[in-house]
Design an enzyme around this catalytic site. Structure first.
Site, mmCIF file in Angstrom:
data_model
loop_
_atom_site.group_PDB
_atom_site.id
_atom_site.type_symbol
_atom_site.label_atom_id
_atom_site.label_comp_id
_atom_site.label_asym_id
_atom_site.label_seq_id
_atom_site.Cartn_x
_atom_site.Cartn_y
_atom_site.Cartn_z
ATOM 1 C CD GLU A 105 11.576 -22.242 15.699
ATOM 2 O OE1 GLU A 105 11.746 -21.334 14.891
ATOM 3 O OE2 GLU A 105 10.488 -22.481 16.240
ATOM 4 C CE LYS A 139 8.088 -20.101 17.889
ATOM 5 N NZ LYS A 139 9.145 -20.020 16.863
ATOM 6 C CG ASP A 156 4.193 -21.493 13.734
ATOM 7 O OD1 ASP A 156 3.816 -20.849 12.739
ATOM 8 O OD2 ASP A 156 5.340 -21.387 14.217
ATOM 9 N NE ARG A 206 -1.750 -1.465 3.497
ATOM 10 C CZ ARG A 206 -2.021 -1.627 4.778
ATOM 11 N NH1 ARG A 206 -3.261 -1.455 5.202
ATOM 12 N NH2 ARG A 206 -1.080 -1.942 5.634
ATOM 13 C CG HIS A 262 7.262 -26.275 8.637
ATOM 14 N ND1 HIS A 262 7.077 -25.826 7.349
ATOM 15 C CD2 HIS A 262 7.222 -25.172 9.418
ATOM 16 C CE1 HIS A 262 6.947 -24.497 7.371
ATOM 17 N NE2 HIS A 262 7.017 -24.095 8.603
ATOM 18 C CE LYS A 289 14.629 -25.893 6.257
ATOM 19 N NZ LYS A 289 15.637 -24.866 6.476
ATOM 20 C CG HIS A 343 10.475 -22.428 4.594
ATOM 21 N ND1 HIS A 343 9.494 -22.054 5.468
ATOM 22 C CD2 HIS A 343 11.572 -22.668 5.333
ATOM 23 C CE1 HIS A 343 9.990 -22.070 6.689
ATOM 24 N NE2 HIS A 343 11.249 -22.443 6.643
HETATM 25 P P1 NAP Z 1 4.894 -8.077 7.099
HETATM 26 O O1 NAP Z 1 6.316 -7.819 7.384
HETATM 27 O O2 NAP Z 1 3.856 -7.590 8.053
HETATM 28 O O3 NAP Z 1 4.590 -7.486 5.651
HETATM 29 C C1 NAP Z 1 3.297 -7.374 5.136
HETATM 30 C C2 NAP Z 1 3.365 -6.752 3.762
HETATM 31 O O4 NAP Z 1 2.040 -6.684 3.235
HETATM 32 C C3 NAP Z 1 3.919 -5.353 3.725
HETATM 33 O O5 NAP Z 1 4.647 -5.192 2.524
HETATM 34 C C4 NAP Z 1 2.659 -4.485 3.705
HETATM 35 O O6 NAP Z 1 2.970 -3.235 3.157
HETATM 36 C C5 NAP Z 1 1.765 -5.337 2.815
HETATM 37 N N1 NAP Z 1 0.329 -5.111 3.010
HETATM 38 C C6 NAP Z 1 -0.347 -5.069 4.177
HETATM 39 N N2 NAP Z 1 -1.665 -4.830 3.939
HETATM 40 C C7 NAP Z 1 -1.805 -4.733 2.597
HETATM 41 C C8 NAP Z 1 -2.899 -4.496 1.737
HETATM 42 N N3 NAP Z 1 -4.147 -4.289 2.203
HETATM 43 N N4 NAP Z 1 -2.698 -4.459 0.405
HETATM 44 C C9 NAP Z 1 -1.450 -4.647 -0.098
HETATM 45 N N5 NAP Z 1 -0.372 -4.892 0.664
HETATM 46 C C10 NAP Z 1 -0.542 -4.921 1.999
HETATM 47 O O7 NAP Z 1 4.605 -9.643 6.922
HETATM 48 P P2 NAP Z 1 5.661 -10.806 6.550
HETATM 49 O O8 NAP Z 1 6.336 -11.232 7.797
HETATM 50 O O9 NAP Z 1 6.474 -10.379 5.400
HETATM 51 O O10 NAP Z 1 4.674 -11.996 6.159
HETATM 52 C C11 NAP Z 1 4.016 -12.059 4.915
HETATM 53 C C12 NAP Z 1 3.340 -13.413 4.775
HETATM 54 O O11 NAP Z 1 4.334 -14.428 4.828
HETATM 55 C C13 NAP Z 1 2.352 -13.756 5.889
HETATM 56 O O12 NAP Z 1 1.318 -14.551 5.350
HETATM 57 C C14 NAP Z 1 3.173 -14.619 6.846
HETATM 58 O O13 NAP Z 1 2.351 -15.528 7.568
HETATM 59 C C15 NAP Z 1 4.039 -15.362 5.854
HETATM 60 N N6 NAP Z 1 5.300 -15.852 6.414
HETATM 61 C C16 NAP Z 1 6.233 -14.986 6.881
HETATM 62 C C17 NAP Z 1 7.416 -15.457 7.380
HETATM 63 C C18 NAP Z 1 8.489 -14.536 7.853
HETATM 64 O O14 NAP Z 1 9.560 -15.027 8.203
HETATM 65 N N7 NAP Z 1 8.285 -13.239 7.883
HETATM 66 C C19 NAP Z 1 7.660 -16.846 7.421
HETATM 67 C C20 NAP Z 1 6.682 -17.717 6.931
HETATM 68 C C21 NAP Z 1 5.514 -17.194 6.421
HETATM 69 P P3 NAP Z 1 1.996 -1.929 3.365
HETATM 70 O O15 NAP Z 1 1.715 -1.848 4.829
HETATM 71 O O16 NAP Z 1 2.766 -0.797 2.796
HETATM 72 O O17 NAP Z 1 0.768 -2.225 2.571
#
Ligand code: NAP
Length: 484
Positions: free
Chosen positions: A216, A331, A235, A51, A240, A182, A178
């Site tokens: 972890e 954890k 989770d 956004r 996994h 691996k 993911h």
């Molecule tokens: P995050 O850091 O909170 O990032 C969320 C992203 O979505 C930001 O780029 C945000 O940017 C965007 N966003 C939020 N609301 C939006 C909307 N209405 N329209 C368009 N874009 C929007 O989350 P994340 O950790 O990267 O996780 C993303 C996904 O990956 C989730 O489903 C999470 O469960 C999964 N995941 C993450 C990890 C990890 O290590 N981080 C691991 C496994 C799975 P704006 O606020 O500018 O819109």
């Protein structure tokens, strides 16, 4: 090592959530590494979407910082980084609204692979799928990549599958786990199905039991809110650990093709028996010194969510009847360690007598740290003084075996993203697999939620609660040590 990499067609990859943690930490650094490895076609483009209102240049500057942070300045070449960043574009878009979609549609090219990575909160997956379709951004050839978690129970997973299926064919949907990306996990299949040595022994006649550990050292950290609604079962186990178990337990597919592999995995999930209450241990980390308790981390003294789980599982089929699978994950444990151990039975008769002790072959598949495999074999202890037996490892660390090329081994995310571009779904979960996993998981969770079972406390830096050790002790077995 001779490279026989399957080429990738030109693509437009849109990363929804392109400014988020996962995109900055894993997806874009992974793409950069594939770019450096020469696997990205000349005219491939990556389009970040979120956004925030950003110009292409500001987005590139942000991703440059991410590359420096997560790859390390020393490993980056200015020239290559500039070339990679020039492939990046940005579109401000709201997944829940109408703004930005026209601009995105205008940006997409014909005659290239169109892929859309949903790296946003799971609540937005359905909305994104609908809007991609409604605004004509996706076509019948497009691919969508869905992050975890895929639902929080069977009903929500079904609902999400239905929403996605309304706009995309199953062959277009790439559900990421993911762990499947691996190197060692794929090597597990290579070892099982590429050698004659293991498969004849890979059954309850020769395997005493199997252990799967994902330990972890970190606590729930900044993810407390999400984690407290999930717990270790949702989770980690439902996805996994279940996937690892499937790859260990599945029958050989006729071919290494997406649906043939996934059909076999599905049969394993369906053969899992319900778990007895006595065969589950749930734990929650307590405080120790400066380390805060789980309760403090999630800011809820009454939370009964588990940060540790250990279970004894049975795969009810001809191959595995009578061989338990012990799985545990948690954890704040002693070390960061993921491994699968296949513990073979004792030799049927010891010709060396009781003094030689008890020796077992154990095949250990390490996912982290130091991906590799070890086979423990029994030999004679060197030197005079009679026949004393000792266990030694036949060790195959990828870093040692492959020498400098080991650095070239792609990380899970980069491999999976490139597989999306190649249109190869083998390492992605199919909709029915995810549903079957939830169908098995749901009654277990419902049971403890209904009874309001509280997890037992365990000390940070330990191997989990004492009750977890007892799960094996009572059957004259023991967990492998958790250590670096
Ligand atoms: P995050 O850091 O909170 O990032 C969320 C992203 O979505 C930001 O780029 C945000 O940017 C965007 N966003 C939020 N609301 C939006 C909307 N209405 N329209 C368009 N874009 C929007 O989350 P994340 O950790 O990267 O996780 C993303 C996904 O990956 C989730 O489903 C999470 O469960 C999964 N995941 C993450 C990890 C990890 O290590 N981080 C691991 C496994 C799975 P704006 O606020 O500018 O819109």
């Amino acid at each position: 090592m001779v490279s026989r990499v399957i080429p990738v067609d030109p693509f437009d990859l849109v990363i929804f959530g392109g400014t988020g943690d996962l995109a900055r930490r894993k997806i874009l650094p992974g793409l950069y590494r594939r770019f450096v490895a020469g696997q990205m076609p000349e005219d491939a483009r990556i389009i970040g979407a979120a956004r925030s209102d950003l110009a292409d240049e500001s987005y590139r500057a942000d991703i440059r910082e991410a590359l420096v942070e997560f790859i390390g300045k020393g490993k980056l070449s200015e020239e290559q980084m500039a070339a990679f960043l020039s492939r990046l574009h940005y579109v401000a878009i709201d997944a829940t609204g109408e703004s930005g979609w026209k601009a995105l549609a205008a940006l997409m090219r014909e005659n290239v692979v169109r892929a859309f990575y949903f790296s946003v909160a799971p609540g937005l997956f359905g909305e994104l799928a609908e809007r991609l379709h409604a605004h004509g951004v996706a076509n019948s050839e497009s691919r969508i990549v869905i992050e975890k978690p895929f639902g929080r129970d069977l009903e929500s997973a079904r609902e999400l599958n239905r929403t996605l299926a309304a706009h995309f064919d199953e062959t277009q949907i790439y559900r990421i786990d993911h762990y499947l990306g691996k190197e060692t996990v794929q090597n597990l299949m290579a070892v099982r199905f590429g050698n004659v040595l293991f498969e004849p022994l890979w059954n309850s006649q020769y395997v005493d039991h199997i252990q799967i550990t994902v330990a972890e050292t970190v606590g729930v950290g900044g993810r407390g809110g999400y984690y407290d609604r999930s717990g270790a079962m949702r989770d980690m186990v439902q996805n996994h650990l279940m996937q690892l178990l499937c790859l260990i337990a599945m029958e050989p597919p006729a071919r290494f093709e997406p649906d043939e592999v996934r059909d076999e995995k599905l049969k394993v999930i369906r053969a899992l028996e319900p778990v007895e209450r006595d065969d589950i241990v749930r734990g929650q980390y307590a405080a120790k010194g400066k380390i805060a308790s789980y309760h403090a981390d999630v800011d809820d003294d009454d939370s009964i969510t588990e940060s540790f789980i250990a279970m004894k599982l049975h795969v009810s089929n001809w191959r595995w009847a009578g061989t338990p699978f012990y799985v545990r994950t948690g954890k704040r444990l002693r070390a960061r360690q993921s491994e699968i151990a296949v513990v073979f039975k004792d030799a049927p008769h010891s010709i060396f007598g009781a003094a030689a002790g008890r020796h077992r072959n154990i095949l250990t598949i390490r996912l982290q740290p130091n991906e590799g495999m070890t086979l423990g074999v029994t030999i004679k202890e060197p030197g005079p003084g009679g026949m004393r037996l000792v266990d030694v490892p036949l060790d195959m660390s990828f870093a040692d075996a492959l020498g400098p090329d080991a650095d070239e081994i792609p990380e899970a995310y980069e491999r999976l993203v490139m597989d999306v571009m190649r249109g190869n779904q083998t390492l992605f979960m199919r909709g029915d697999e995810v549903e079957a996993a939830w169908a098995w998981t749901d009654p277990i969770i419902e049971g403890w939620e209904r009874r309001e079972d509280a997890p037992v406390p365990y000390e940070p830096g330990s191997s989990g609660p004492e009750e977890s050790a007892m799960l094996l002790h009572r059957e004259n077995r023991r967990w492998r040590e958790i250590r670096e």
